[in-house]
Design a protein around this motif. Structure first.
Motif, PDB file in Angstrom:
ATOM      1  N   GLU A 129      43.618 -47.141 -70.621  1.00  0.00           N
ATOM      2  CA  GLU A 129      43.063 -47.722 -69.403  1.00  0.00           C
ATOM      3  C   GLU A 129      41.553 -47.912 -69.484  1.00  0.00           C
ATOM      4  O   GLU A 129      40.986 -48.699 -68.729  1.00  0.00           O
ATOM      5  CB  GLU A 129      43.439 -46.850 -68.206  1.00  0.00           C
ATOM      6  CG  GLU A 129      44.928 -46.900 -67.873  1.00  0.00           C
ATOM      7  CD  GLU A 129      45.308 -46.089 -66.662  1.00  0.00           C
ATOM      8  OE1 GLU A 129      44.878 -44.917 -66.600  1.00  0.00           O
ATOM      9  OE2 GLU A 129      46.024 -46.627 -65.787  1.00  0.00           O
ATOM     10  N   GLU A 130      40.896 -47.204 -70.424  1.00  0.00           N
ATOM     11  CA  GLU A 130      39.456 -47.392 -70.594  1.00  0.00           C
ATOM     12  C   GLU A 130      39.132 -48.838 -70.979  1.00  0.00           C
ATOM     13  O   GLU A 130      38.091 -49.384 -70.611  1.00  0.00           O
ATOM     14  CB  GLU A 130      38.913 -46.441 -71.665  1.00  0.00           C
ATOM     15  CG  GLU A 130      38.739 -45.004 -71.222  1.00  0.00           C
ATOM     16  CD  GLU A 130      40.087 -44.266 -71.070  1.00  0.00           C
ATOM     17  OE1 GLU A 130      41.094 -44.745 -71.661  1.00  0.00           O
ATOM     18  OE2 GLU A 130      40.118 -43.229 -70.377  1.00  0.00           O
ATOM     19  N   TRP A 131      40.037 -49.456 -71.719  1.00  0.00           N
ATOM     20  CA  TRP A 131      39.825 -50.852 -72.123  1.00  0.00           C
ATOM     21  C   TRP A 131      39.681 -51.750 -70.902  1.00  0.00           C
ATOM     22  O   TRP A 131      38.886 -52.693 -70.893  1.00  0.00           O
ATOM     23  CB  TRP A 131      41.001 -51.308 -72.996  1.00  0.00           C
ATOM     24  CG  TRP A 131      41.058 -52.782 -73.232  1.00  0.00           C
ATOM     25  CD1 TRP A 131      40.087 -53.572 -73.779  1.00  0.00           C
ATOM     26  CD2 TRP A 131      42.144 -53.661 -72.905  1.00  0.00           C
ATOM     27  NE1 TRP A 131      40.507 -54.889 -73.835  1.00  0.00           N
ATOM     28  CE2 TRP A 131      41.766 -54.961 -73.306  1.00  0.00           C
ATOM     29  CE3 TRP A 131      43.400 -53.464 -72.350  1.00  0.00           C
ATOM     30  CZ2 TRP A 131      42.593 -56.071 -73.142  1.00  0.00           C
ATOM     31  CZ3 TRP A 131      44.229 -54.565 -72.191  1.00  0.00           C
ATOM     32  CH2 TRP A 131      43.834 -55.842 -72.580  1.00  0.00           C
ATOM     33  N   LEU A 132      40.440 -51.455 -69.850  1.00  0.00           N
ATOM     34  CA  LEU A 132      40.412 -52.307 -68.658  1.00  0.00           C
ATOM     35  C   LEU A 132      39.045 -52.313 -67.993  1.00  0.00           C
ATOM     36  O   LEU A 132      38.667 -53.279 -67.341  1.00  0.00           O
ATOM     37  CB  LEU A 132      41.481 -51.856 -67.666  1.00  0.00           C
ATOM     38  CG  LEU A 132      42.929 -51.837 -68.183  1.00  0.00           C
ATOM     39  CD1 LEU A 132      43.869 -51.363 -67.092  1.00  0.00           C
ATOM     40  CD2 LEU A 132      43.334 -53.214 -68.703  1.00  0.00           C
ATOM     41  N   SER A 133      38.288 -51.221 -68.166  1.00  0.00           N
ATOM     42  CA  SER A 133      36.963 -51.139 -67.548  1.00  0.00           C
ATOM     43  C   SER A 133      35.984 -52.127 -68.164  1.00  0.00           C
ATOM     44  O   SER A 133      34.922 -52.407 -67.585  1.00  0.00           O
ATOM     45  CB  SER A 133      36.414 -49.717 -67.660  1.00  0.00           C
ATOM     46  OG  SER A 133      36.174 -49.376 -69.016  1.00  0.00           O
ATOM     47  N   LEU A 134      36.316 -52.664 -69.334  1.00  0.00           N
ATOM     48  CA  LEU A 134      35.450 -53.642 -69.996  1.00  0.00           C
ATOM     49  C   LEU A 134      35.713 -55.060 -69.505  1.00  0.00           C
ATOM     50  O   LEU A 134      34.979 -55.983 -69.860  1.00  0.00           O
ATOM     51  CB  LEU A 134      35.662 -53.585 -71.511  1.00  0.00           C
ATOM     52  CG  LEU A 134      35.465 -52.229 -72.183  1.00  0.00           C
ATOM     53  CD1 LEU A 134      35.805 -52.328 -73.672  1.00  0.00           C
ATOM     54  CD2 LEU A 134      34.044 -51.730 -71.981  1.00  0.00           C
ATOM     55  N   LEU A 135      36.732 -55.232 -68.685  1.00  0.00           N
ATOM     56  CA  LEU A 135      37.120 -56.543 -68.193  1.00  0.00           C
ATOM     57  C   LEU A 135      36.620 -56.765 -66.776  1.00  0.00           C
ATOM     58  O   LEU A 135      36.255 -55.825 -66.078  1.00  0.00           O
ATOM     59  CB  LEU A 135      38.645 -56.671 -68.228  1.00  0.00           C
ATOM     60  CG  LEU A 135      39.327 -56.371 -69.564  1.00  0.00           C
ATOM     61  CD1 LEU A 135      40.840 -56.419 -69.408  1.00  0.00           C
ATOM     62  CD2 LEU A 135      38.859 -57.334 -70.647  1.00  0.00           C
ATOM     63  N   VAL A 150      44.869 -57.770 -61.990  1.00  0.00           N
ATOM     64  CA  VAL A 150      44.518 -58.977 -62.741  1.00  0.00           C
ATOM     65  C   VAL A 150      43.070 -58.880 -63.186  1.00  0.00           C
ATOM     66  O   VAL A 150      42.186 -58.493 -62.418  1.00  0.00           O
ATOM     67  CB  VAL A 150      44.737 -60.245 -61.886  1.00  0.00           C
ATOM     68  CG1 VAL A 150      44.390 -61.499 -62.690  1.00  0.00           C
ATOM     69  CG2 VAL A 150      46.183 -60.312 -61.405  1.00  0.00           C
ATOM     70  N   PHE A 151      42.848 -59.244 -64.457  1.00  0.00           N
ATOM     71  CA  PHE A 151      41.515 -59.182 -65.048  1.00  0.00           C
ATOM     72  C   PHE A 151      41.235 -60.460 -65.823  1.00  0.00           C
ATOM     73  O   PHE A 151      42.132 -61.228 -66.150  1.00  0.00           O
ATOM     74  CB  PHE A 151      41.414 -57.990 -66.018  1.00  0.00           C
ATOM     75  CG  PHE A 151      41.670 -56.651 -65.401  1.00  0.00           C
ATOM     76  CD1 PHE A 151      40.638 -55.891 -64.884  1.00  0.00           C
ATOM     77  CD2 PHE A 151      42.964 -56.145 -65.341  1.00  0.00           C
ATOM     78  CE1 PHE A 151      40.882 -54.645 -64.315  1.00  0.00           C
ATOM     79  CE2 PHE A 151      43.219 -54.891 -64.782  1.00  0.00           C
ATOM     80  CZ  PHE A 151      42.169 -54.145 -64.270  1.00  0.00           C
ATOM     81  N   GLN A 152      39.957 -60.638 -66.130  1.00  0.00           N
ATOM     82  CA  GLN A 152      39.523 -61.728 -66.991  1.00  0.00           C
ATOM     83  C   GLN A 152      38.572 -61.144 -68.023  1.00  0.00           C
ATOM     84  O   GLN A 152      37.705 -60.326 -67.695  1.00  0.00           O
ATOM     85  CB  GLN A 152      38.827 -62.817 -66.178  1.00  0.00           C
ATOM     86  CG  GLN A 152      38.818 -64.179 -66.821  1.00  0.00           C
ATOM     87  CD  GLN A 152      38.484 -65.259 -65.806  1.00  0.00           C
ATOM     88  OE1 GLN A 152      37.693 -65.060 -64.895  1.00  0.00           O
ATOM     89  NE2 GLN A 152      39.074 -66.432 -65.961  1.00  0.00           N
ATOM     90  N   ASP A 153      38.772 -61.528 -69.267  1.00  0.00           N
ATOM     91  CA  ASP A 153      37.874 -61.099 -70.338  1.00  0.00           C
ATOM     92  C   ASP A 153      36.660 -62.024 -70.318  1.00  0.00           C
ATOM     93  O   ASP A 153      36.808 -63.238 -70.501  1.00  0.00           O
ATOM     94  CB  ASP A 153      38.593 -61.184 -71.684  1.00  0.00           C
ATOM     95  CG  ASP A 153      37.765 -60.598 -72.825  1.00  0.00           C
ATOM     96  OD1 ASP A 153      36.527 -60.491 -72.687  1.00  0.00           O
ATOM     97  OD2 ASP A 153      38.370 -60.260 -73.862  1.00  0.00           O
ATOM     98  N   PRO A 154      35.457 -61.486 -70.076  1.00  0.00           N
ATOM     99  CA  PRO A 154      34.271 -62.360 -70.017  1.00  0.00           C
ATOM    100  C   PRO A 154      34.095 -63.198 -71.273  1.00  0.00           C
ATOM    101  O   PRO A 154      33.515 -64.285 -71.214  1.00  0.00           O
ATOM    102  CB  PRO A 154      33.113 -61.366 -69.832  1.00  0.00           C
ATOM    103  CG  PRO A 154      33.745 -60.165 -69.201  1.00  0.00           C
ATOM    104  CD  PRO A 154      35.128 -60.077 -69.793  1.00  0.00           C
ATOM    105  N   SER A 155      34.598 -62.722 -72.414  1.00  0.00           N
ATOM    106  CA  SER A 155      34.445 -63.467 -73.656  1.00  0.00           C
ATOM    107  C   SER A 155      35.488 -64.569 -73.815  1.00  0.00           C
ATOM    108  O   SER A 155      35.379 -65.410 -74.710  1.00  0.00           O
ATOM    109  CB  SER A 155      34.529 -62.516 -74.853  1.00  0.00           C
ATOM    110  OG  SER A 155      35.839 -61.971 -74.975  1.00  0.00           O
ATOM    111  N   ASP A 156      36.520 -64.570 -72.950  1.00  0.00           N
ATOM    112  CA  ASP A 156      37.579 -65.577 -73.048  1.00  0.00           C
ATOM    113  C   ASP A 156      38.086 -65.900 -71.643  1.00  0.00           C
ATOM    114  O   ASP A 156      39.179 -65.503 -71.248  1.00  0.00           O
ATOM    115  CB  ASP A 156      38.716 -65.062 -73.927  1.00  0.00           C
ATOM    116  CG  ASP A 156      39.730 -66.153 -74.265  1.00  0.00           C
ATOM    117  OD1 ASP A 156      39.509 -67.307 -73.848  1.00  0.00           O
ATOM    118  OD2 ASP A 156      40.726 -65.855 -74.935  1.00  0.00           O
ATOM    119  N   PRO A 157      37.296 -66.630 -70.854  1.00  0.00           N
ATOM    120  CA  PRO A 157      37.677 -66.899 -69.455  1.00  0.00           C
ATOM    121  C   PRO A 157      38.882 -67.826 -69.305  1.00  0.00           C
ATOM    122  O   PRO A 157      39.346 -68.042 -68.194  1.00  0.00           O
ATOM    123  CB  PRO A 157      36.417 -67.539 -68.869  1.00  0.00           C
ATOM    124  CG  PRO A 157      35.701 -68.130 -70.042  1.00  0.00           C
ATOM    125  CD  PRO A 157      35.991 -67.224 -71.197  1.00  0.00           C
TER     126      PRO A 157
END
Length: 238
Positions: free
Chosen positions: A61-67, A78-85
């Motif tokens: 779940e730590e990975w989700l904090s980067l999104l 729902v999340f969005q990766d800033p590097s791949d919108p």
């Protein structure tokens, strides 16, 4: 989306393993709404976790904090990766519970959940992919990646219910017993409210509906390319 992706994706491989059938999904993606039997030692979630371990898909779940968090529904964060919108990342609650903490009725398994996404890939040209499995103290969370569908008008992104119903009929569905059913291939669609459709520059697109097939269904699901042509040829819909 080419058929090669549909049948060589990680999502397709996970479905095949959970079914225990090397030919699963090649000709008839079932996705039936009733809960499937638990699979293997530790049940279906154990089987999914073992698959994820073998494919390097176990995350935390730590990975989700980067999104970047977006507004979700009752089913996913729902999340969005800033590097791949261009893609959305949708994360289930542990054990596929709803976000309000309640169990789904009818209760579904990981197999049904993944089959639903594969049905959307085939029937509606989605490009959903299984990207991670997150084990937690409360249970396994499933992480899907879905292509972002932009709205033609961001101020009014969703069609109204009348337009949705008209589109569904043009695509071969008829309303019966509380669901939209396409008898030709046994595809059933529920949760067809306005928020689950987008008015894209290319036309109306379903983005988060629930799909399954009638028990007696055989043969392939009608692919999106065929439905698109039918919509184009349907003068009543145009």
């Amino acid at each position: 989306m080419p058929n090669e992706f549909r049948e060589s994706s990680v999502l397709f491989a996970a479905i095949t393993i959970l079914r225990g059938d090397s030919h699963a999904g090649g000709t008839a993606v079932q996705g039936q709404r009733e809960a499937a039997p638990e699979a293997g030692a530790g049940g279906a979630y154990g089987a999914l976790l073992r698959f994820a371990e073998g494919h390097g898909l176990v995350s935390s779940e730590e990975w989700l904090s980067l999104l970047s968090a977006l507004e979700g529904g009752n089913e996913h964060e729902v999340f969005q990766d800033p590097s791949d919108p261009g893609v959305l990342i949708k994360v289930t609650e542990p054990e596929l519970r709803l976000r309000n903490g309640r169990d789904r009725i009818p209760k579904v398994t990981p197999l049904h959940y993944l089959e639903r996404w594969h049905l959307a890939n085939v029937a509606f040209g989605d490009c959903a992919e299984l990207v991670a499995v997150i084990p937690t103290a409360e249970g396994v969370r499933i992480v899907m990646e879905q292509r972002f569908v932009p709205a033609a008008d961001p101020e009014s992104p969703n069609p109204d219910q009348r337009e949705i119903n008209r589109w569904l009929r043009a695509a071969g569905f008829e309303y019966q017993s509380g669901a939209w059913v396409r008898q030709e291939d046994g595809l059933v669609m529920v949760d067809t409210h306005e928020g689950n459709f987008i008015l894209s520059p290319e036309g109306l697109r379903p983005v988060d509906v629930e799909l399954y097939r009638l028990k007696e269904s055989t043969g392939p699901v009608i692919p999106w390319e065929v439905t698109l042509q039918r919509l184009a040829d349907n003068s009543a819909y145009r």
